[in-house]
Design a protein around this motif. Structure first.
Motif, PDB file in Angstrom:
ATOM      1  N   PHE A  50       0.829  -1.201   0.000  1.00 16.33           N
ATOM      2  CA  PHE A  50       0.000   0.000   0.000  1.00 16.33           C
ATOM      3  C   PHE A  50       0.868   1.257   0.000  1.00 16.33           C
ATOM      4  O   PHE A  50       0.558   2.245  -0.675  1.00 16.33           O
ATOM      5  N   ALA A  51       1.952   1.224   0.763  1.00 20.32           N
ATOM      6  CA  ALA A  51       2.850   2.396   0.799  1.00 20.32           C
ATOM      7  C   ALA A  51       3.433   2.662  -0.593  1.00 20.32           C
ATOM      8  O   ALA A  51       3.491   3.809  -1.060  1.00 20.32           O
ATOM      9  N   ALA A  52       3.904   1.597  -1.270  1.00 23.12           N
ATOM     10  CA  ALA A  52       4.437   1.771  -2.632  1.00 23.12           C
ATOM     11  C   ALA A  52       3.350   2.274  -3.579  1.00 23.12           C
ATOM     12  O   ALA A  52       3.585   3.144  -4.435  1.00 23.12           O
ATOM     13  N   PHE A  53       2.146   1.710  -3.423  1.00 21.09           N
ATOM     14  CA  PHE A  53       1.024   2.118  -4.264  1.00 21.09           C
ATOM     15  C   PHE A  53       0.689   3.601  -4.058  1.00 21.09           C
ATOM     16  O   PHE A  53       0.502   4.370  -5.002  1.00 21.09           O
ATOM     17  N   LYS A  54       0.654   4.035  -2.787  1.00 23.14           N
ATOM     18  CA  LYS A  54       0.325   5.433  -2.502  1.00 23.14           C
ATOM     19  C   LYS A  54       1.413   6.371  -3.025  1.00 23.14           C
ATOM     20  O   LYS A  54       1.132   7.437  -3.563  1.00 23.14           O
ATOM     21  N   THR A  55       2.670   5.984  -2.869  1.00 25.50           N
ATOM     22  CA  THR A  55       3.768   6.818  -3.384  1.00 25.50           C
ATOM     23  C   THR A  55       3.664   6.973  -4.899  1.00 25.50           C
ATOM     24  O   THR A  55       3.843   8.075  -5.444  1.00 25.50           O
ATOM     25  N   SER A  56       3.372   5.853  -5.609  1.00 23.52           N
ATOM     26  CA  SER A  56       3.233   5.914  -7.062  1.00 23.52           C
ATOM     27  C   SER A  56       2.075   6.829  -7.465  1.00 23.52           C
ATOM     28  O   SER A  56       2.178   7.615  -8.420  1.00 23.52           O
ATOM     29  N   LEU A  57       0.953   6.730  -6.692  1.00 27.61           N
ATOM     30  CA  LEU A  57      -0.175   7.603  -6.997  1.00 27.61           C
ATOM     31  C   LEU A  57       0.185   9.065  -6.792  1.00 27.61           C
ATOM     32  O   LEU A  57      -0.212   9.945  -7.572  1.00 27.61           O
ATOM     33  N   ASP A  58       0.931   9.369  -5.711  1.00 24.04           N
ATOM     34  CA  ASP A  58       1.341  10.758  -5.454  1.00 24.04           C
ATOM     35  C   ASP A  58       2.211  11.286  -6.589  1.00 24.04           C
ATOM     36  O   ASP A  58       2.052  12.423  -7.057  1.00 24.04           O
TER      37      ASP A  58
END
Length: 530
Positions: free
Chosen positions: A491-499
């Protein structure tokens, strides 16, 4: 010709006493074995009349050079000319000149010039005849054995003629000795391989100015071969830009690179021309579509306006008519209702008039019907007005679309004019191609991102929410903690990519819509102005 033919007959009849006869010399009228082999191995010889080879003496004033001699051969060097002059002065002309029946020299141009310098009145000749192409071929075939030409361009012109002549003879299938393959053609012309032969023929594609540089030895044949692939107009431009000294100083590698770059630029120019033609076609199509749309809009708007006006006029007339009729009935109803005492008396004391009673009832029913008609007509009028407003809004939308298309067409015309007036260098074309590729990649990835996020929200919204909220708690088993930690990391990687994606989207949006407030992505998928 009658005098020449008589001389031939006398020489043949007198044997060795004919002109040029003498002890130790061959009898006139006979060819040597080498001459016979050469004369009858030429392509086209089968079509010739009899080759008259008797030695005859013809006045030098009657003889004229072949028009192709100067084009195919250079004069001998002073040393070669002086050596031949001494030989002719001492021993005379031993080998007769070959001439046509109209005294055009085929072989022996240099010997004829020297004979005139030495004061010879007559020279020995052999009469040969045939079609013009064969005689030109004989000019090359016979002189190549006698004269050495150092000019590559003259050699190239001879090679070109031989190539065309041999191909023609090969198609006619006239002589067994005619070369058929490219290697045979090259070998027959005196080359070790066909590549050298065709390289020589290619020099004929040079413009005259560059051919002169090759003839004078200032431009190498190998470099000239590369330049020969350029169109004549590009060769002229190259000569104007570099000058004679610049062209003469070109190395083989530079000539090859020039050919490669100019061919690339020519292809890009052709691609640009095709693109301009496409834009012109698109412009014509848009203009036609715009004219058609404007015509349809005008026709539809006028028709709709007339229909609405006609319908509105009819409805208003009908409504006015009903209102007048209703007004009359209401007036009569008031008159009846204004005398209630009389009506009671009439009802109690007097017998009621059935006719009047029926008329009153009919008037009431008609009044009720007219009220309903009025309400219906008013409702219909409101619908017509609403429909009119919708069609007017549609008409305005079409007008705005026409205006947008007109602005787009003006923009396209301006872009077309700009491209015509200021052609872009090859680097611009490559950058533009890279720009198009990056835009296509970004579009494809953006669509893939949108599709993946949509599937994620549609199928795993709960799991995504759980991964965002669960952090683990004391007392959980190790395996569950590991799973929680993995979900958290994903989830952290996913959120960073979205940002990162959101920040890039905001930057691109700022470029596309400069001056507008920036957009910030909030929780819940909403946007706010920054």
């Amino acid at each position: 010709m009658a005098r020449v033919a008589g001389t031939v007959q006398e020489a043949h009849r007198d044997g060795t006493k004919g002109a040029g006869g003498g002890p130790g010399r061959r009898a006139p009228g006979r060819l040597t074995a080498r001459q016979e082999s050469r004369a009858f191995s030429f392509p086209g010889a089968r079509f010739l009349p009899e080759v008259v080879s008797l030695k005859n003496y013809i006045p030098v004033g009657l003889l004229k050079p072949h028009p192709k001699n100067a084009e195919y051969y250079s004069p001998p060097t002073p040393e070669e000319r002086e050596m031949l002059k001494r030989s002719i002065a001492a021993e005379g002309i031993r080998d007769p000149l070959k001439v046509t029946p109209d005294f055009t020299v085929i072989s022996g141009h240099v010997r004829l010039e020297i004979a005139r310098e030495l004061g010879f009145e007559k020279v020995p000749v052999e009469i040969v005849d045939g079609d013009p192409e064969y005689l030109e071929y004989l000019l090359i075939a016979d002189n190549d054995e006698r004269r050495y030409c150092r000019d590559p361009i003259k050699k190239a012109k001879r090679d070109k003629f031989l190539l065309e002549y041999w191909k023609k003879m090969g198609l006619q299938n006239v002589t067994p000795g005619t070369p058929r393959t490219s290697s045979e053609l090259a070998k027959k012309a005196g080359y070790s391989n066909k590549k050298e032969f065709y390289a020589s023929v290619k020099l004929n594609d040079l413009i005259p100015e560059l051919q002169q540089l090759v003839s004078r030895g200032k431009l190498s044949q190998t470099a000239a071969y590369s330049l020969a692939f350029l169109p004549p107009e590009e060769q002229k431009q190259l000569l104007e830009v570099l000058g004679e000294a610049g062209v003469a100083g070109l190395s083989v590698r530079q000539a090859q690179e020039l050919r490669k770059e100019l061919e690339t630029e020519r292809r890009e120019k052709e691609a640009l021309s095709r693109r301009l033609a496409e834009l012109e076609e698109e412009k014509r199509a848009l203009s036609a579509e715009l004219s058609k749309l404007s015509g349809e809009l005008s026709a539809a708007g006028e028709r709709i306006r007339r229909e609405q006006e006609q319908r509105e006029k009819e409805l208003r007339g009908l409504l006015e008519e009903k209102e007048r009729e209703l007004e009359k009935l209401e007036q009569r109803l008031k008159e009846f209702e204004a005398k209630p005492v009389e009506k009671v008396v009439e009802k109690v004391v007097y017998r009621p008039d059935p006719t009047l009673q029926a008329e009153l009832e009919a008037a009431r029913e008609e009044a009720a019907r007219l009220l309903q008609d009025k309400e219906f007509l008013e409702a219909r009028l409101r619908e017509v007005v609403q429909e009119k407003e919708k069609k007017e809004a549609r008409a305005r939308a079409l007008e705005e679309e026409v205006e947008r298309l007109r602005r787009w067409l003006d923009h396209a015309q301006a872009q077309l004019k700009k491209e015509k007036e200021s052609p872009k260098p090859p680097q611009w074309t490559r950058e533009h191609a890279e720009f198009r590729q990056l835009v296509a990649d970004a579009s494809r990835h953006a669509c893939a991102l949108a599709e993946a996020l949509g599937n994620l929200l549609k199928r795993h919204r709960d799991r995504l929410l759980a991964a965002a909220r669960v952090r683990g708690a004391p007392g959980e088993e190790l395996r569950e903690l590991v799973e929680v930690m993995n979900d958290t990391m994903h989830f952290a990687a996913f959120k960073t990519s979205l940002d990162v994606a959101a920040s890039r989207i905001v930057e691109v949006w700022e470029v596309l819509e400069p001056g507008k407030p920036k957009l910030q992505v909030l929780k819940g998928g909403k946007e706010k102005e920054g």
